[in-house]
Design a protein around this motif. Structure first.
Motif, PDB file in Angstrom:
ATOM      1  N   HIS A 155      -2.713   0.894  57.196  1.00  0.00           N
ATOM      2  CA  HIS A 155      -1.359   0.385  57.344  1.00  0.00           C
ATOM      3  C   HIS A 155      -0.395   1.179  56.453  1.00  0.00           C
ATOM      4  O   HIS A 155      -0.584   1.258  55.230  1.00  0.00           O
ATOM      5  CB  HIS A 155      -1.304  -1.094  56.952  1.00  0.00           C
ATOM      6  N   GLU A 156       0.616   1.789  57.065  1.00  0.00           N
ATOM      7  CA  GLU A 156       1.658   2.486  56.329  1.00  0.00           C
ATOM      8  C   GLU A 156       3.007   1.939  56.773  1.00  0.00           C
ATOM      9  O   GLU A 156       3.172   1.523  57.926  1.00  0.00           O
ATOM     10  CB  GLU A 156       1.570   3.987  56.576  1.00  0.00           C
ATOM     11  N   HIS A 157       3.986   1.954  55.852  1.00  0.00           N
ATOM     12  CA  HIS A 157       5.230   1.243  56.115  1.00  0.00           C
ATOM     13  C   HIS A 157       6.444   2.094  55.745  1.00  0.00           C
ATOM     14  O   HIS A 157       6.597   2.500  54.589  1.00  0.00           O
ATOM     15  CB  HIS A 157       5.245  -0.075  55.331  1.00  0.00           C
ATOM     16  N   LYS A 158       7.294   2.331  56.727  1.00  0.00           N
ATOM     17  CA  LYS A 158       8.505   3.132  56.526  1.00  0.00           C
ATOM     18  C   LYS A 158       9.520   2.346  55.710  1.00  0.00           C
ATOM     19  O   LYS A 158       9.822   1.176  56.009  1.00  0.00           O
ATOM     20  CB  LYS A 158       9.104   3.503  57.895  1.00  0.00           C
ATOM     21  N   ILE A 159      10.074   2.966  54.694  1.00  0.00           N
ATOM     22  CA  ILE A 159      11.082   2.344  53.831  1.00  0.00           C
ATOM     23  C   ILE A 159      12.465   2.648  54.415  1.00  0.00           C
ATOM     24  O   ILE A 159      12.852   3.809  54.543  1.00  0.00           O
ATOM     25  CB  ILE A 159      10.976   2.884  52.388  1.00  0.00           C
ATOM     26  N   VAL A 160      13.193   1.603  54.779  1.00  0.00           N
ATOM     27  CA  VAL A 160      14.494   1.799  55.429  1.00  0.00           C
ATOM     28  C   VAL A 160      15.661   1.717  54.446  1.00  0.00           C
ATOM     29  O   VAL A 160      16.758   2.178  54.740  1.00  0.00           O
ATOM     30  CB  VAL A 160      14.700   0.791  56.583  1.00  0.00           C
ATOM     31  N   SER A 161      15.407   1.135  53.270  1.00  0.00           N
ATOM     32  CA  SER A 161      16.465   1.130  52.250  1.00  0.00           C
ATOM     33  C   SER A 161      15.860   0.854  50.878  1.00  0.00           C
ATOM     34  O   SER A 161      14.797   0.234  50.763  1.00  0.00           O
ATOM     35  CB  SER A 161      17.544   0.079  52.567  1.00  0.00           C
ATOM     36  N   VAL A 162      16.544   1.345  49.855  1.00  0.00           N
ATOM     37  CA  VAL A 162      16.150   1.115  48.469  1.00  0.00           C
ATOM     38  C   VAL A 162      17.380   0.616  47.729  1.00  0.00           C
ATOM     39  O   VAL A 162      18.429   1.278  47.735  1.00  0.00           O
ATOM     40  CB  VAL A 162      15.608   2.402  47.808  1.00  0.00           C
ATOM     41  N   ILE A 163      17.273  -0.533  47.104  1.00  0.00           N
ATOM     42  CA  ILE A 163      18.427  -1.134  46.422  1.00  0.00           C
ATOM     43  C   ILE A 163      18.791  -0.304  45.194  1.00  0.00           C
ATOM     44  O   ILE A 163      17.929   0.040  44.373  1.00  0.00           O
ATOM     45  CB  ILE A 163      18.120  -2.586  46.009  1.00  0.00           C
ATOM     46  N   ASP A 164      20.089   0.037  45.093  1.00  0.00           N
ATOM     47  CA  ASP A 164      20.574   0.804  43.944  1.00  0.00           C
ATOM     48  C   ASP A 164      20.255   0.077  42.638  1.00  0.00           C
ATOM     49  O   ASP A 164      20.488  -1.143  42.517  1.00  0.00           O
ATOM     50  CB  ASP A 164      22.090   1.019  44.047  1.00  0.00           C
ATOM     51  N   GLY A 165      19.753   0.822  41.682  1.00  0.00           N
ATOM     52  CA  GLY A 165      19.474   0.240  40.372  1.00  0.00           C
ATOM     53  C   GLY A 165      18.169  -0.524  40.283  1.00  0.00           C
ATOM     54  O   GLY A 165      17.814  -1.031  39.209  1.00  0.00           O
ATOM     55  N   PRO A 178      13.938  -1.161  40.367  1.00  0.00           N
ATOM     56  CA  PRO A 178      12.837  -0.369  39.778  1.00  0.00           C
ATOM     57  C   PRO A 178      12.387   0.783  40.672  1.00  0.00           C
ATOM     58  O   PRO A 178      12.100   1.876  40.171  1.00  0.00           O
ATOM     59  CB  PRO A 178      11.726  -1.417  39.602  1.00  0.00           C
ATOM     60  N   ALA A 179      12.329   0.549  41.977  1.00  0.00           N
ATOM     61  CA  ALA A 179      11.901   1.613  42.892  1.00  0.00           C
ATOM     62  C   ALA A 179      12.906   2.760  42.910  1.00  0.00           C
ATOM     63  O   ALA A 179      12.529   3.944  42.919  1.00  0.00           O
ATOM     64  CB  ALA A 179      11.712   1.054  44.300  1.00  0.00           C
ATOM     65  N   ALA A 180      14.201   2.425  42.905  1.00  0.00           N
ATOM     66  CA  ALA A 180      15.236   3.456  42.915  1.00  0.00           C
ATOM     67  C   ALA A 180      15.204   4.260  41.624  1.00  0.00           C
ATOM     68  O   ALA A 180      15.328   5.498  41.637  1.00  0.00           O
ATOM     69  CB  ALA A 180      16.610   2.816  43.107  1.00  0.00           C
ATOM     70  N   GLU A 181      15.043   3.570  40.499  1.00  0.00           N
ATOM     71  CA  GLU A 181      14.996   4.244  39.202  1.00  0.00           C
ATOM     72  C   GLU A 181      13.783   5.184  39.113  1.00  0.00           C
ATOM     73  O   GLU A 181      13.833   6.228  38.460  1.00  0.00           O
ATOM     74  CB  GLU A 181      14.939   3.210  38.077  1.00  0.00           C
ATOM     75  N   ALA A 182      12.694   4.808  39.795  1.00  0.00           N
ATOM     76  CA  ALA A 182      11.487   5.641  39.767  1.00  0.00           C
ATOM     77  C   ALA A 182      11.617   6.887  40.632  1.00  0.00           C
ATOM     78  O   ALA A 182      10.863   7.846  40.462  1.00  0.00           O
ATOM     79  CB  ALA A 182      10.286   4.819  40.219  1.00  0.00           C
ATOM     80  N   GLY A 183      12.575   6.858  41.575  1.00  0.00           N
ATOM     81  CA  GLY A 183      12.778   8.026  42.421  1.00  0.00           C
ATOM     82  C   GLY A 183      12.335   7.855  43.866  1.00  0.00           C
ATOM     83  O   GLY A 183      12.330   8.815  44.645  1.00  0.00           O
ATOM     84  N   ILE A 184      11.960   6.642  44.263  1.00  0.00           N
ATOM     85  CA  ILE A 184      11.590   6.385  45.659  1.00  0.00           C
ATOM     86  C   ILE A 184      12.859   6.347  46.493  1.00  0.00           C
ATOM     87  O   ILE A 184      13.878   5.779  46.085  1.00  0.00           O
ATOM     88  CB  ILE A 184      10.795   5.075  45.772  1.00  0.00           C
ATOM     89  N   ARG A 185      12.832   6.936  47.678  1.00  0.00           N
ATOM     90  CA  ARG A 185      14.043   7.089  48.484  1.00  0.00           C
ATOM     91  C   ARG A 185      13.875   6.512  49.893  1.00  0.00           C
ATOM     92  O   ARG A 185      12.752   6.399  50.412  1.00  0.00           O
ATOM     93  CB  ARG A 185      14.413   8.579  48.595  1.00  0.00           C
ATOM     94  N   THR A 201       2.721   9.718  43.737  1.00  0.00           N
ATOM     95  CA  THR A 201       2.358   8.441  43.134  1.00  0.00           C
ATOM     96  C   THR A 201       3.349   8.102  42.025  1.00  0.00           C
ATOM     97  O   THR A 201       3.663   8.953  41.180  1.00  0.00           O
ATOM     98  CB  THR A 201       0.927   8.480  42.559  1.00  0.00           C
ATOM     99  N   PHE A 202       3.854   6.882  42.026  1.00  0.00           N
ATOM    100  CA  PHE A 202       4.846   6.432  41.039  1.00  0.00           C
ATOM    101  C   PHE A 202       4.265   5.238  40.275  1.00  0.00           C
ATOM    102  O   PHE A 202       3.730   4.298  40.872  1.00  0.00           O
ATOM    103  CB  PHE A 202       6.135   5.985  41.733  1.00  0.00           C
ATOM    104  N   GLU A 203       4.370   5.308  38.948  1.00  0.00           N
ATOM    105  CA  GLU A 203       3.997   4.166  38.113  1.00  0.00           C
ATOM    106  C   GLU A 203       5.276   3.492  37.635  1.00  0.00           C
ATOM    107  O   GLU A 203       6.137   4.143  37.032  1.00  0.00           O
ATOM    108  CB  GLU A 203       3.139   4.627  36.937  1.00  0.00           C
ATOM    109  N   ILE A 204       5.396   2.192  37.935  1.00  0.00           N
ATOM    110  CA  ILE A 204       6.649   1.480  37.688  1.00  0.00           C
ATOM    111  C   ILE A 204       6.390   0.264  36.794  1.00  0.00           C
ATOM    112  O   ILE A 204       5.449  -0.491  37.012  1.00  0.00           O
ATOM    113  CB  ILE A 204       7.276   1.016  39.022  1.00  0.00           C
ATOM    114  N   GLU A 205       7.235   0.085  35.792  1.00  0.00           N
ATOM    115  CA  GLU A 205       7.242  -1.141  34.986  1.00  0.00           C
ATOM    116  C   GLU A 205       8.470  -1.954  35.370  1.00  0.00           C
ATOM    117  O   GLU A 205       9.563  -1.408  35.517  1.00  0.00           O
ATOM    118  CB  GLU A 205       7.271  -0.812  33.488  1.00  0.00           C
ATOM    119  N   LYS A 206       8.288  -3.257  35.524  1.00  0.00           N
ATOM    120  CA  LYS A 206       9.398  -4.105  35.939  1.00  0.00           C
ATOM    121  C   LYS A 206       9.243  -5.494  35.332  1.00  0.00           C
ATOM    122  O   LYS A 206       8.217  -5.801  34.693  1.00  0.00           O
ATOM    123  CB  LYS A 206       9.438  -4.218  37.463  1.00  0.00           C
ATOM    124  N   GLY A 207      10.252  -6.326  35.507  1.00  0.00           N
ATOM    125  CA  GLY A 207      10.170  -7.701  35.045  1.00  0.00           C
ATOM    126  C   GLY A 207       9.145  -8.483  35.845  1.00  0.00           C
ATOM    127  O   GLY A 207       8.806  -8.122  36.978  1.00  0.00           O
TER     128      GLY A 207
END
Length: 461
Positions: free
Chosen positions: A2-12, A14-21, A62-68
Motif C-alpha cells: 500500500h502506497e499513498h499519494k500526498i496531495v497537500s502538506v500543511i505549512d508549518g 512537522p512533515a513540512a518542516e522535515a521537507g516532505i512535499r 527517509t525522514f525522522e520526525i519529532e513532534k508533540g
C-alpha cells in the motif's frame, strides 16, 4: 504494497518542516506499510516517527520526525480512507439500493459494507463481508462504536434474508466484539412474514445478552419503493402489525431497564405513527443513540422546538424585554419577538409526519401568532407512495407539488433531504434549480431547535 499519494502538506507542520512535499508518496511509516487511515493514525501517534517517501522524481527518502504527543503530521492523502471503499456482496431481500430507478448518479447504486465507515460515518454493516483479521483490527485500534445490521439472529433465516452463506455466524462476531468491550449499536430491518413476531422476540432476546456493551438496538420497517420488479415480494406493515411490534419492544424495554438501566431496544418513529400512538417521552430514548435511523426524531422535534419557544416566553415574561441594557440572551429573545409585518414562510415534510409536525405551528403561535407558517406534506411519487419519510423526498416531487402554492418569504428544507456534502437532492436536482423553478428563497434547516425557530421568524445571526 500500500502506497499513498500526498496531495497537500500543511505549512508549518512537522512533515513540512522535515521537507516532505506535496506530490510525494508515502511508502512506509515506522518501517511498516500503511493499509488505511487507521494504520496511519495508529503508527503516527508516536512522538518520534520515521517516514519513507518516494519523491515525484522517483527518489526514495527517509525522514525522522519529532513532534508533540497529539500533534498531527500535517499530511493529506487523495482518499479519505487511504484505501478503496469496500462494497457489499449480499443480496438482501430488503435492500433499498436495489429499489432505485435507473438513470441516477453512480454513487446512489454503491452498496458499502465497510467497517471503517461504520466507525467514521456511522454506517451499518452486516459483517458478512469481513475477514477475521478485520475484526481483529477493530479490536486492536478500539474502533467504536461499531454499528451492525443484525436483522435476525436465526442463522438459517439470516442466510436466507441476506442471500449470503456466511451470514449465519453473526452472533460469533458480536460475541468477539463484546468480549473485547467494543461498544456496538444494532439494527433490525423488519420484513413482514420473515423476521417479525416470534423471530423478532428471539433476536431481541439474543442481543440483550450483549448489553450494555451493545448500547442500543433499533427496529425499523422495510422501505418498499415502486421499483421492485424481479425482487423478493414483500408486504407493507399495517396498523395492527405496528401495534404488535411496539408491544414486543416495550416489553423488552422493561426487562432491559431492570437488568441494565437502559431501554436497549427502540422502535423507529414510523411504528408509533402507523399505530396511532404517542411517541415515547425523551428519557426512553437513552440519549437518542439511534436518531439517524429515525428513532426519536419526532420527540426531538417536540423537545427542541418547545425549548426554543419557552426560552423566548420566559425571557419576555421575566424581563419584559423593554430595558435599554439587555443581556445577549435577552437581545436574542427580543429579536425573535420583533414583528416582521406580513411574514409568511413555508416548509415541507414527508407524508409520515404530516400530522406530527403541526406541533411546530402550535408552539410558534404561542409567541408569534402573526406569522403565516405553512407546512406542505409531499407525496413521494418518485419512489412510490409507500415511501413516506422526509429524508427520501426528491427535488422534482417538491417542485411539482408546490407549483402555484403560496410559499411566502422562504421555503425551509430539512437538511436530511440533501446530499451530505452538497446542495443536491436524491434525483440530482440542485437546490438552485428548485429555487428557480419555484421562485422562492430556500433555507436549509439543520436542527429543530433555535435554528429552526429563527429560520421561521427570519432572524439571521
Amino acid at each position: 504494497m500500500h502506497e499513498h499519494k500526498i496531495v497537500s502538506v500543511i505549512d508549518g507542520s512537522p512533515a513540512a518542516e522535515a521537507g516532505i512535499r506535496k506530490g510525494d508518496t508515502l511508502v512506509l511509516l515506522n518501517g511498516m506499510p500503511v493499509e488505511d487511515v487507521f494504520d496511519y493514525h495508529y503508527l503516527a501517534e508516536e512522538v518520534r516517527v520515521t517516514l519513507t517517501v518516494r519523491t515525484e522524481k522517483g527518489e526514495e527518502r527517509t525522514f525522522e520526525i519529532e513532534k508533540g504527543e497529539d500533534e498531527d503530521l500535517g499530511l493529506t492523502f487523495a482518499e479519505s480512507l487511504m484505501d478503496d471503499y469496500r462494497s457489499c456482496r449480499n443480496k438482501c431481500i430488503f435492500c433499498f439500493i436495489d429499489q432505485n430507478p435507473p438513470g441516477m448518479r453512480d454513487t446512489i447504486y454503491f452498496k458499502d459494507d465497510d467497517s471503517r465507515l461504520s466507525f467514521l460515518q456511522g454506517n451499518y454493516i452486516t459483517m458478512t463481508n469481513m475477514k477475521e483479521s478485520e475484526i481483529d483490527r477493530i479490536i486492536k485500534y478500539k474502533l467504536a462504536p461499531i454499528n451492525i445490521s443484525v436483522h435476525t439472529t436465526n442463522p438459517e433465516l439470516r442466510v436466507q434474508m441476506l442471500h449470503n452463506r456466511f451470514a449465519g455466524n453473526i452472533l460469533e462476531h458480536i460475541r468477539k466484539l463484546y468480549e473485547a468491550e467494543i461498544p456496538m449499536n444494532g439494527q433490525i430491518v423488519l420484513c413482514k412474514g420473515y423476521n417479525d413476531g416470534d423471530e423478532l422476540r428471539r433476536t431481541i432476546r439474543d442481543l440483550m445478552e450483549f448489553a450494555p456493551v451493545m448500547r442500543s438496538l433499533s427496529v425499523v420497517p422495510v422501505g418498499l419503493s415502486r421499483y421492485r420488479e424481479g425482487l423478493c415480494p414483500l408486504e407493507p406493515f399495517g396498523k395492527e402489525d405496528a401495534q404488535e411490534v411496539i408491544d414486543i419492544i416495550e416489553g423488552f424495554q422493561e426487562e432491559a431497564m431492570k437488568a441494565y438501566d437502559i431501554h436497549f431496544v427502540h422502535a423507529s418513529d414510523e411504528w408509533y405513527i402507523q399505530a396511532d400512538r404517542e411517541v415515547p417521552e425523551e428519557e426512553r430514548y437513552d440519549g437518542y443513540l439511534q436518531i439517524e435511523n429515525g428513532v426519536g426524531m419526532t420527540r426531538l422535534l417536540y423537545e427542541e422546538f418547545g425549548a426554543a419557544v419557552r426560552f423566548v416566553q420566559e425571557a419576555d415574561s421575566i424581563h419584559g424585554l423593554k430595558r435599554l441594557k439587555m443581556t445577549k440572551e435577552e437581545r436574542r429573545a427580543a429579536q425573535l419577538l420583533k414583528k416582521n409585518p406580513d411574514r409568511c414562510v413555508s416548509s415541507i415534510t414527508g407524508m409520515l409526519s404530516r400530522e406530527k409536525v403541526k406541533v411546530i405551528q402550535e408552539e410558534l403561535h404561542k409567541i408569534r401568532p402573526d406569522i403565516d407558517y405553512r407546512i406542505y406534506p409531499i407525496v413521494n411519487d418518485f419512489f412510490g407512495h409507500n415511501i413516506t419519510v422526509t429524508g427520501l423526498l426528491t427535488g422534482q416531487d417538491i417542485v411539482a407539488q408546490l407549483k402555484g402554492k403560496k410559499l411566502g418569504d422562504a421555503l425551509l428544507i430539512p437538511e436530511c433531504c440533501l446530499k451530505a456534502d452538497e446542495d443536491i437532492f436524491l434525483d440530482d436536482m440542485h437546490l438552485t434549480e428548485l429555487e428557480n423553478a419555484l421562485q422562492v428563497k430556500t433555507v436549509i434547516v439543520k436542527s429543530y431547535g433555535m435554528d429552526f425557530l429563527k429560520a421561521i421568524i427570519g432572524v439571521e445571526e
